[in-house]
Motif scaffolding. Sequence first.
Motif, PDB file in Angstrom:
ATOM      1  N   MET A   1      71.911 183.060  16.567  1.00  0.00           N
ATOM      2  CA  MET A   1      71.638 182.140  17.672  1.00  0.00           C
ATOM      3  C   MET A   1      72.882 181.953  18.531  1.00  0.00           C
ATOM      4  N   LYS A   2      74.048 181.902  17.890  1.00  0.00           N
ATOM      5  CA  LYS A   2      75.292 181.773  18.653  1.00  0.00           C
ATOM      6  C   LYS A   2      75.534 183.017  19.497  1.00  0.00           C
TER       7      LYS A   2
ATOM      8  N   PHE B   1      72.815 180.329  22.317  1.00  0.00           N
ATOM      9  CA  PHE B   1      72.351 178.963  22.088  1.00  0.00           C
ATOM     10  C   PHE B   1      73.562 178.042  21.978  1.00  0.00           C
ATOM     11  N   ASN B   2      73.448 176.835  22.511  1.00  0.00           N
ATOM     12  CA  ASN B   2      74.561 175.890  22.355  1.00  0.00           C
ATOM     13  C   ASN B   2      74.403 175.107  21.052  1.00  0.00           C
ATOM     14  N   LYS B   3      75.413 174.290  20.733  1.00  0.00           N
ATOM     15  CA  LYS B   3      75.411 173.565  19.448  1.00  0.00           C
ATOM     16  C   LYS B   3      74.185 172.672  19.286  1.00  0.00           C
ATOM     17  N   ARG B   4      73.802 172.023  20.373  1.00  0.00           N
ATOM     18  CA  ARG B   4      72.663 171.099  20.295  1.00  0.00           C
ATOM     19  C   ARG B   4      71.352 171.844  20.012  1.00  0.00           C
ATOM     20  N   GLU B   5      71.149 172.967  20.672  1.00  0.00           N
ATOM     21  CA  GLU B   5      69.937 173.747  20.458  1.00  0.00           C
ATOM     22  C   GLU B   5      69.873 174.278  19.025  1.00  0.00           C
ATOM     23  N   ILE B   6      70.996 174.759  18.527  1.00  0.00           N
ATOM     24  CA  ILE B   6      71.036 175.268  17.152  1.00  0.00           C
ATOM     25  C   ILE B   6      70.762 174.138  16.171  1.00  0.00           C
ATOM     26  N   SER B   7      71.377 173.013  16.413  1.00  0.00           N
ATOM     27  CA  SER B   7      71.181 171.856  15.544  1.00  0.00           C
ATOM     28  C   SER B   7      69.720 171.419  15.541  1.00  0.00           C
ATOM     29  N   ASN B   8      69.095 171.401  16.713  1.00  0.00           N
ATOM     30  CA  ASN B   8      67.682 171.013  16.796  1.00  0.00           C
ATOM     31  C   ASN B   8      66.781 171.985  16.046  1.00  0.00           C
ATOM     32  N   ARG B   9      67.079 173.252  16.110  1.00  0.00           N
ATOM     33  CA  ARG B   9      66.224 174.252  15.450  1.00  0.00           C
ATOM     34  C   ARG B   9      66.431 174.315  13.937  1.00  0.00           C
TER      35      ARG B   9
ATOM     36  N   LYS C   1      76.256 169.321  10.824  1.00  0.00           N
ATOM     37  CA  LYS C   1      76.475 169.784  12.196  1.00  0.00           C
ATOM     38  C   LYS C   1      77.904 170.279  12.361  1.00  0.00           C
TER      39      LYS C   1
END
Length: 140
Positions: free
Chosen positions: A41-42, A46-54, A121
Motif C-alpha cells: 500500500m505504501k 496510500f498515505n498513513k491515514r488510508e493504510i490505518s483505515n484499511r 499506528k
Amino acid sequence: MGPMKAIITIFEVVGIILGIFVLYLVINMIVSETVGNISVMKVLGFNKREISNRVLNVNHILICIGFLLGIPSAYVFVKIGYADTIQNYGMLLTPIIKIKALIIGFVLTWVTYELSLLFQKRKISGIDMVEALKENNRNE
C-alpha cells in the motif's frame, strides 16, 4: 463482606489488565500478519491515514459485538460461580448487572482499544516499502 469486596476488586483489576493485554496482542497480530500488504500500500502511494483505515479501523464493530456477547457470558459464569457459594459458605449471592458498570466497562474497553490502535499506528508508520519486495523475493 469486606474480604469479598477486596476479592472482587482484585478480579476487576486483573480483568482490566488482561483485557488490555489481549486487545494489544490481537491488534499487534493483525499488523504483523499484514506487513507485506501494508508495504505494498505504501508503494502504491496510500498515505498513513488510508493504510490505518484499511488495516486497523475495520475492527470497530467487532469490539462492540464482542462486548455485547461478553456480557451475557460473563453473567452466566458469575451465576455458576455464585451458586457454589451456597454450598461452601451457606449464603446466596446473586449477580446484578448495573447500567453504570456496563458503561464503565464499555468505556474502559474502548479506551484500551484506541490506545492499542495508537501504538500500532506508530508501528505501521515504521514499516518500510522494501518489505513488499522482500516478500515477493521469498515467494519466488
